[in-house]
Write an enzyme that holds these catalytic residues in place. Structure first.
Site, PDB file in Angstrom:
ATOM      1  N   ASP A 116       9.586  19.573   9.701  1.00 61.86           N
ATOM      2  CA  ASP A 116      10.189  17.754   9.932  1.00 61.86           C
ATOM      3  C   ASP A 116       8.233  17.378   9.631  1.00 61.86           C
ATOM      4  O   ASP A 116       7.632  17.315   9.003  1.00 61.86           O
ATOM      5  CB  ASP A 116      10.139  18.645  11.562  1.00 61.86           C
ATOM      6  CG  ASP A 116       9.392  18.665  12.417  1.00 61.86           C
ATOM      7  OD1 ASP A 116       8.168  18.668  11.993  1.00 61.86           O
ATOM      8  OD2 ASP A 116       9.815  18.339  14.065  1.00 61.86           O
ATOM      9  N   LYS A 142      15.597  23.742   6.459  1.00 66.35           N
ATOM     10  CA  LYS A 142      14.745  23.638   7.653  1.00 66.35           C
ATOM     11  C   LYS A 142      15.683  24.271   8.946  1.00 66.35           C
ATOM     12  O   LYS A 142      15.163  24.851   9.839  1.00 66.35           O
ATOM     13  CB  LYS A 142      14.473  22.024   7.888  1.00 66.35           C
ATOM     14  CG  LYS A 142      13.800  21.693   9.575  1.00 66.35           C
ATOM     15  CD  LYS A 142      13.484  20.420  10.180  1.00 66.35           C
ATOM     16  CE  LYS A 142      14.752  19.980  10.398  1.00 66.35           C
ATOM     17  NZ  LYS A 142      14.361  18.333  10.906  1.00 66.35           N
TER      18      LYS A 142
END
Length: 220
Positions: A148, A130
């Site tokens: 997320d 991420k």
């Protein structure tokens, strides 16, 4: 034997276009809410943001980046100095160690430059997929999707990008969202999830894509 949850089909092309056109109209130039001045400070900010809010990270990095906005300056500041600046952030001791360690690697292996490679970024301490995707998108303008919890929720609720985990949602965005929207897709989705399509009580009454969203438990 437990059955695997059946995922809905991603929205068809015309509905994807309609949804992202509205998100783009409401926010033509979305950006990360983390403050940064260069690719290096973005790597540090995103690494610090794990289990912390962007507001909290920005408060901590304001002073940190004023004195250390390059890998070498961060090394010169040292572990104790970094720790003192970020002590208001969760897991600050381990994060400080990661910041020093990744700074050392950038100095020794990359000439103090942040590499524009997902694999190279993910080799840095404290940097996962991420974080790497945020850096590739916001620093290098590559249309990567940093998924997320907000994007995972919005992707599944709206059927824009259904998936059982963040990796599936990331692939679903890449496969189904029209290319013209890919650069800013994760910004629109995270901001929509953070401020409108919230977890416990989504603010459907002010949602610009309410009539296009198949989510059944809409609020007023």
């Amino acid at each position: 034997m437990a059955q695997t949850r059946r995922l809905p089909q991603p929205l068809p092309f015309d509905q994807q276009v309609a949804i992202f056109s509205r998100l783009a109209e409401s926010n033509p130039a979305p950006v990360t809410e983390l403050n940064f001045s260069n690719p290096y400070t973005l790597v540090v900010a995103v690494a610090l943001s794990a289990q912390a809010t962007d507001v909290g990270v920005n408060k901590a990095t304001k002073g940190l980046f004023a004195v250390a906005d390059t890998p070498q300056k961060m090394l010169d500041l040292g572990l104790e100095g970094v720790t003192e600046h970020i002590k208001t952030i969760g897991l600050f001791r381990q994060k400080a160690k990661n910041v020093i360690a990744l700074s050392r690697i950038l100095v020794d292996n990359y000439g103090s430059e942040v590499p524009d490679s997902r694999a190279a970024l993910m080799s840095l301490p404290g940097v996962g997929r991420k974080t790497a995707n945020v850096v590739l998108n916001s620093a290098f303008r590559y249309p990567s999707q940093a998924v997320d919890t907000h994007i995972f929720r919005v992707g599944n609720r709206t059927h824009v990008a259904p998936g059982r985990d963040v990796d599936e949602v990331e692939r679903a965005i890449e496969d189904n969202v029209p290319v013209r929207f890919q650069q800013d897709a994760h910004h629109w989705l995270i901001l929509h999830g953070r401020y409108i399509c919230q977890a416990r009580r989504p603010r459907c009454g002010i949602c610009v894509i309410r009539d296009l969203c198949p989510y059944e438990e809409k609020t007023e």
